[in-house]
Write a protein that holds these residues in place. Structure first.
Motif, PDB file in Angstrom:
ATOM      1  N   ILE A 119       0.807  -1.220   0.000  1.00  0.00           N
ATOM      2  CA  ILE A 119       0.000   0.000   0.000  1.00  0.00           C
ATOM      3  C   ILE A 119       0.843   1.276   0.000  1.00  0.00           C
ATOM      4  O   ILE A 119       0.374   2.333  -0.432  1.00  0.00           O
ATOM      5  CB  ILE A 119      -0.960   0.007   1.208  1.00  0.00           C
ATOM      6  N   LYS A 128       3.076   2.259  -1.862  1.00  0.00           N
ATOM      7  CA  LYS A 128       3.286   2.825  -3.197  1.00  0.00           C
ATOM      8  C   LYS A 128       2.159   3.772  -3.593  1.00  0.00           C
ATOM      9  O   LYS A 128       2.329   4.631  -4.460  1.00  0.00           O
ATOM     10  CB  LYS A 128       3.395   1.700  -4.235  1.00  0.00           C
ATOM     11  N   TYR A 129       1.011   3.591  -2.953  1.00  0.00           N
ATOM     12  CA  TYR A 129      -0.176   4.348  -3.360  1.00  0.00           C
ATOM     13  C   TYR A 129      -0.668   5.333  -2.304  1.00  0.00           C
ATOM     14  O   TYR A 129      -1.381   6.288  -2.647  1.00  0.00           O
ATOM     15  CB  TYR A 129      -1.307   3.364  -3.690  1.00  0.00           C
ATOM     16  N   LEU A 130      -0.326   5.096  -1.046  1.00  0.00           N
ATOM     17  CA  LEU A 130      -0.821   5.948   0.036  1.00  0.00           C
ATOM     18  C   LEU A 130       0.344   6.317   0.954  1.00  0.00           C
ATOM     19  O   LEU A 130       1.185   5.471   1.267  1.00  0.00           O
ATOM     20  CB  LEU A 130      -1.893   5.211   0.847  1.00  0.00           C
ATOM     21  N   PHE A 177      -0.936  11.024  -1.470  1.00  0.00           N
ATOM     22  CA  PHE A 177      -0.538  10.166  -2.593  1.00  0.00           C
ATOM     23  C   PHE A 177       0.910  10.424  -3.004  1.00  0.00           C
ATOM     24  O   PHE A 177       1.230  11.508  -3.508  1.00  0.00           O
ATOM     25  CB  PHE A 177      -1.453  10.392  -3.800  1.00  0.00           C
ATOM     26  N   TRP A 212       2.494   9.450  -5.562  1.00  0.00           N
ATOM     27  CA  TRP A 212       2.670   9.651  -6.997  1.00  0.00           C
ATOM     28  C   TRP A 212       2.605  11.122  -7.387  1.00  0.00           C
ATOM     29  O   TRP A 212       3.116  11.514  -8.448  1.00  0.00           O
ATOM     30  CB  TRP A 212       1.651   8.845  -7.805  1.00  0.00           C
TER      31      TRP A 212
END
Length: 315
Positions: A240, A242-244, A269, A271
């Motif tokens: 997780i 990587k996304y949060l 995030f 990203w």
């Protein structure tokens, strides 16, 4: 509410007893127990309200104490069971300063954000983009919420970046970065000008296209998640992170190590930082926190006044 207040008093006594048994320094435990016993002697949750209650929202000291207690109930056990820095402890240096910030800045601004929801929603009748509002209203609720988080995070990224790069704004934001140790309550250390700017930049774009329930859901989410990312909590879920944003990611934003300075501005995030070139996420945790080459007042009053008078940031 009275039941919650009584639970708070009983919890204070129980935790005080446990703390007095397990800790070498008894003063905090005994002080907490003394205050809880005093509250009970003065009537506790059974104290009667003399004035006639009116319809409409009202905020009292009991709400502040309950919010502080419930937040501590969520995060303190996590930090004690799985700490990244076990020697740090719950009552680290400057924890009382952060409690003052929690009570004087963090909670009032949270309350203000919720109270402006109704008039803000009414303002969207004139400021909103009908086509955008109609489109968002037609998508599933969970997707509306996700879009709101994305919009808020992008907005916060840019105001957060400005707080670091504009010298005048940095004076206020430096208060938030002055803590030399992070935990769940350290995130509350923030100058009221800093918090007001950030909250405004988030709410304005949200008001243009999202409904009141969605904005309310986001405010609850950001309160819990932002507190979580400051925690002294070691475990990471690699699937997780990587996304949060997880605690280790945001801790690198608070480091005074050169490689981590002015990195990881995104709140939710990772990203977003990748997109704008400010991503930094090694496999280790930071070694030091705080301000690099800069000192600010050690007390609440000084930190509140000083940003209005200081003229430069030390390179």
């Amino acid at each position: 509410m009275r039941v919650l207040i009584q639970c708070l008093i009983v919890g204070a006594i129980l935790f005080g007893i446990i703390s007095s048994i397990k800790r070498k320094k008894k003063i905090l435990a005994l002080t907490g127990m003394l205050l809880a016993v005093a509250a009970t002697a003065l009537g506790g949750s059974s104290v009667q309200i003399n004035d006639t209650l009116r319809d409409g929202p009202a905020i009292g000291l009991d709400w502040f104490l309950l919010d502080l207690f419930l937040m501590a109930l969520i995060y303190v056990p996590l930090e004690r069971l799985w700490p990244q820095y076990p020697k740090q402890g719950t009552f680290r240096n400057e924890w009382t300063l952060d409690v003052v910030y929690f009570m004087s800045t963090h909670l009032p601004l949270q309350i203000l954000s919720f109270l402006v929801l109704l008039p803000a929603t009414q303002a969207t009748k004139y400021l909103g983009v009908p086509a955008l509002q109609g489109f968002i209203a037609r998508v599933p609720w969970i997707l509306q919420f996700f879009l709101a988080v994305v919009v808020a995070d992008v907005a916060e990224y840019f105001i957060h970046l400005a707080l670091h790069k504009v010298p005048f704004l940095w004076r206020f934001h430096a208060v938030h970065h002055s803590s030399k140790a992070l935990d769940w309550i350290a995130g509350s250390r923030s100058h009221f000008v800093d918090d007001t700017l950030v909250r405004g930049f988030i709410l304005v774009p949200l008001m243009l296209g999202f409904s009141q329930p969605i904005i309310l859901a986001y405010l609850i989410f950001v309160t819990l998640h932002a507190t979580w990312t400051h925690c002294n909590f070691g475990p990471n879920a690699k699937w997780i992170e990587k996304y949060l944003v997880m605690p280790r990611y945001h801790h690198w934003h608070h480091t005074s190590q050169k490689e981590g300075i002015d990195k990881n501005f995104a709140i939710h995030f990772p990203w977003i930082d990748k997109l704008f070139g400010t991503y930094y996420y090694p496999d280790k945790w930071p070694d030091v926190y705080g301000l690099e080459g800069e000192e600010i007042s050690p007390n609440f009053v000084g930190q509140t006044i000083e940003p209005f008078t200081r003229r430069k940031r030390t390179p």
